[in-house]
Design a protein around this motif. Structure first.
Motif, mmCIF file in Angstrom:
data_model
loop_
_atom_site.group_PDB
_atom_site.id
_atom_site.type_symbol
_atom_site.label_atom_id
_atom_site.label_comp_id
_atom_site.label_asym_id
_atom_site.label_seq_id
_atom_site.Cartn_x
_atom_site.Cartn_y
_atom_site.Cartn_z
ATOM 1 N N LYS A 44 56.264 18.727 25.386
ATOM 2 C CA LYS A 44 57.502 18.987 25.251
ATOM 3 C C LYS A 44 58.065 20.185 24.997
ATOM 4 C CE LYS A 44 57.939 14.355 23.237
ATOM 5 N NZ LYS A 44 57.972 13.510 21.803
ATOM 6 N N VAL A 45 57.286 21.061 25.297
ATOM 7 C CA VAL A 45 57.617 22.792 25.084
ATOM 8 C C VAL A 45 57.527 23.498 26.490
ATOM 9 C CG1 VAL A 45 56.908 24.781 23.958
ATOM 10 C CG2 VAL A 45 56.700 22.711 22.721
ATOM 11 N N ASP A 46 58.352 24.084 26.910
ATOM 12 C CA ASP A 46 58.251 25.174 27.970
ATOM 13 C C ASP A 46 57.174 26.430 27.494
ATOM 14 O OD1 ASP A 46 60.048 23.794 29.368
ATOM 15 O OD2 ASP A 46 61.846 24.737 28.582
ATOM 16 N N LEU A 47 55.899 26.135 28.153
ATOM 17 C CA LEU A 47 55.071 27.262 27.914
ATOM 18 C C LEU A 47 55.204 28.336 28.646
ATOM 19 C CD1 LEU A 47 51.868 24.588 28.029
ATOM 20 C CD2 LEU A 47 53.190 25.270 26.099
ATOM 21 N N VAL A 48 54.957 29.386 27.940
ATOM 22 C CA VAL A 48 54.929 30.918 28.578
ATOM 23 C C VAL A 48 53.694 31.614 28.786
ATOM 24 C CG1 VAL A 48 56.351 33.148 28.404
ATOM 25 C CG2 VAL A 48 57.559 30.949 27.959
ATOM 26 N N ALA A 49 53.456 31.951 29.638
ATOM 27 C CA ALA A 49 52.061 32.821 29.766
ATOM 28 C C ALA A 49 51.942 33.946 28.624
ATOM 29 C CB ALA A 49 51.683 33.086 30.911
ATOM 30 N N GLY A 50 51.004 33.928 27.995
ATOM 31 C CA GLY A 50 50.663 35.018 27.234
ATOM 32 C C GLY A 50 51.405 34.880 25.531
ATOM 33 N N PHE A 51 52.312 33.793 25.550
ATOM 34 C CA PHE A 51 52.737 33.323 24.371
ATOM 35 C C PHE A 51 52.421 32.269 23.731
ATOM 36 C CE2 PHE A 51 57.091 31.882 22.490
ATOM 37 C CZ PHE A 51 56.942 32.471 21.426
ATOM 38 N N THR A 52 52.775 31.120 24.744
ATOM 39 C CA THR A 52 52.169 29.531 23.959
ATOM 40 C C THR A 52 51.302 29.128 25.090
ATOM 41 O OG1 THR A 52 54.307 28.965 25.207
ATOM 42 C CG2 THR A 52 54.337 29.335 22.808
ATOM 43 N N ARG A 53 50.496 28.309 24.774
ATOM 44 C CA ARG A 53 49.303 27.613 25.407
ATOM 45 C C ARG A 53 48.975 26.240 24.861
ATOM 46 N NH1 ARG A 53 43.135 28.601 25.895
ATOM 47 N NH2 ARG A 53 43.209 29.385 23.763
ATOM 48 N N ASN A 54 48.713 25.349 25.851
ATOM 49 C CA ASN A 54 48.394 24.098 25.352
ATOM 50 C C ASN A 54 46.720 24.095 25.020
ATOM 51 O OD1 ASN A 54 47.760 21.208 24.970
ATOM 52 N ND2 ASN A 54 49.027 20.459 27.005
ATOM 53 N N VAL A 55 46.337 23.946 23.833
ATOM 54 C CA VAL A 55 45.112 23.792 23.834
ATOM 55 C C VAL A 55 44.218 22.338 23.309
ATOM 56 C CG1 VAL A 55 44.884 26.071 22.973
ATOM 57 C CG2 VAL A 55 45.452 24.489 21.335
ATOM 58 N N THR A 56 45.055 21.347 23.969
ATOM 59 C CA THR A 56 44.556 20.013 23.581
ATOM 60 C C THR A 56 43.316 19.817 24.000
ATOM 61 O OG1 THR A 56 47.115 19.156 23.791
ATOM 62 C CG2 THR A 56 45.257 17.461 23.993
ATOM 63 N N GLY A 57 42.402 19.331 23.272
ATOM 64 C CA GLY A 57 40.967 19.283 23.730
ATOM 65 C C GLY A 57 40.152 20.444 23.879
ATOM 66 N N LEU A 58 40.688 21.609 23.373
ATOM 67 C CA LEU A 58 40.073 22.768 23.653
ATOM 68 C C LEU A 58 39.620 23.132 22.134
ATOM 69 C CD1 LEU A 58 42.078 25.229 25.963
ATOM 70 C CD2 LEU A 58 39.950 23.604 26.400
ATOM 71 N N GLY A 59 38.448 23.680 21.738
ATOM 72 C CA GLY A 59 38.011 24.009 20.459
ATOM 73 C C GLY A 59 38.811 25.196 20.017
ATOM 74 N N HIS A 60 39.123 25.226 18.506
ATOM 75 C CA HIS A 60 39.912 26.183 18.213
ATOM 76 C C HIS A 60 39.557 25.928 16.620
ATOM 77 C CE1 HIS A 60 43.458 24.083 17.171
ATOM 78 N NE2 HIS A 60 43.353 23.504 18.292
ATOM 79 N N HIS A 61 40.079 27.187 15.551
ATOM 80 C CA HIS A 61 40.109 26.767 14.405
ATOM 81 C C HIS A 61 41.527 26.323 13.985
ATOM 82 C CE1 HIS A 61 36.264 28.931 13.676
ATOM 83 N NE2 HIS A 61 36.835 30.019 14.187
ATOM 84 N N GLY A 62 41.491 25.437 12.826
ATOM 85 C CA GLY A 62 42.685 24.933 12.424
ATOM 86 C C GLY A 62 43.040 23.780 13.046
ATOM 87 N N THR A 63 44.461 23.045 12.957
ATOM 88 C CA THR A 63 44.562 22.056 13.520
ATOM 89 C C THR A 63 46.075 22.231 14.455
ATOM 90 O OG1 THR A 63 46.131 21.397 11.654
ATOM 91 C CG2 THR A 63 43.726 20.677 11.839
ATOM 92 N N GLY A 64 46.421 21.453 15.199
ATOM 93 C CA GLY A 64 47.622 21.467 16.049
ATOM 94 C C GLY A 64 47.146 21.658 17.541
ATOM 95 N N ASP A 65 47.897 21.452 18.663
ATOM 96 C CA ASP A 65 47.491 21.511 20.096
ATOM 97 C C ASP A 65 48.388 22.848 20.569
ATOM 98 O OD1 ASP A 65 45.481 19.394 19.967
ATOM 99 O OD2 ASP A 65 47.085 17.771 20.277
#
Length: 295
Positions: A249-270
């Motif tokens: 639901k967000v207009d993703l902008v390269a270098g600023f926002t990224r969809n990390v659903t299913g990608l490993g990372h620290h913390g919570t949130g996609d």
């Protein structure tokens, strides 16, 4: 909490008045079935029998998004005695860590059991209502306690509202304060990323009341009942923030926002937000508010 809700029926629009559960077990069953969605807590056990002189049964046991143990107690109506009952179980938990660790290992595996955040156990009291004396009482305890009011709306809707939320004055919370103080020193000394981290902390805490910080080695979580933001330690050129806002639901902008659903990372949130400048922080404010509202 919404006072009433409108539903369309064959006879027109009907007002549905909020109501309490018929029996306490109804609330417990509903919350346990949807605990992760409602509270950000992974369900572990129901009616857990504790092994001590006076005995007792913990209504629900869980593990929150940051790995902290969670005790949940329920009352159908006004929460007479539920706080003291929960604190009794909290005392048992802190002196019987092996029992809880074994439960986590059996339900979630060895890795989860090895990463339990013992510095920040939580008590969540879910009840039909609380008095002002209850809200005052939790502030007198050095424990993390959430008082949560529930309501049913008709037969299809159920709502939770935080009445009071207090963070325990643990060693972990003291480390968070020292960390923020250290960032403030770095800010005065001109460290760009440390300065940005202080500004992000101020922006997240300033979103509203009842926000608590939970410190883990890999990130700092900003939490209402659930995490709404996780901030990783500053890197050399950027600061990573993970939000609960829906990336679709967000207009993703390269270098600023990224969809990390299913990608490993620290913390919570996609939704990953990459901050490099104060200007990036200004651009992120709407996303912070969106994630705060979602929690």
């Amino acid at each position: 909490m919404v006072a009433l809700k409108l539903f369309n029926t064959q006879c027109g629009v009907t007002e549905v008045v909020p109501r309490l559960a018929e029996v306490e077990a109804d609330i417990q069953g509903l919350v346990e079935a949807h605990m992760e969605t409602m509270l950000g807590v992974t369900f572990l056990a129901s009616e857990y029998v504790i092994d001590c002189v006076d005995g007792g049964r913990i209504d629900s046991l869980g593990l929150d998004e940051n790995g902290a143990p969670v005790i949940i107690e329920y009352k159908r109506g006004t929460a007479a005695g539920v706080i003291n009952q929960g604190l009794y179980y909290m005392a048992w938990l802190t002196t019987h860590k092996d029992a809880f660790r074994n439960l986590v290992r059996d339900r979630l595996g060895v890795t989860a059991a090895s990463q339990i955040l013992w510095s920040a156990p939580r008590l969540i009291c879910v009840a039909g209502d609380f008095t002002r004396y209850d809200a005052h009482a939790v502030r007198e305890h050095r424990r993390s306690i959430d008082l949560v009011r529930y309501r049913y709306f008709g037969s299809d809707h159920f709502g939770l509202e935080t009445v009071a939320s207090v963070t325990g004055q643990s060693a972990a919370s003291q480390r968070v304060r020292r960390r923020v103080a250290g960032l403030s020193t770095a800010r005065r000394q001109g460290g760009a990323m440390a300065e940005l981290a202080v500004a992000v902390d101020e922006a997240l805490v300033g979103l509203g009341g009842g926000i608590t910080r939970v410190q883990r080695k890999q990130y700092t979580a900003y939490q209402r009942l659930r995490n709404f933001a996780c901030v990783c330690p500053p890197q050399q050129t950027k600061l990573l923030v993970y939000l609960k806002a829906d990336p679709k639901k967000v207009d993703l902008v390269a270098g600023f926002t990224r969809n990390v659903t299913g990608l490993g990372h620290h913390g919570t949130g996609d939704l990953e937000v990459q901050l490099r400048t104060e200007r990036d922080l200004e651009r992120a404010q709407d996303l912070f508010r969106l994630s705060y509202a979602a929690a």
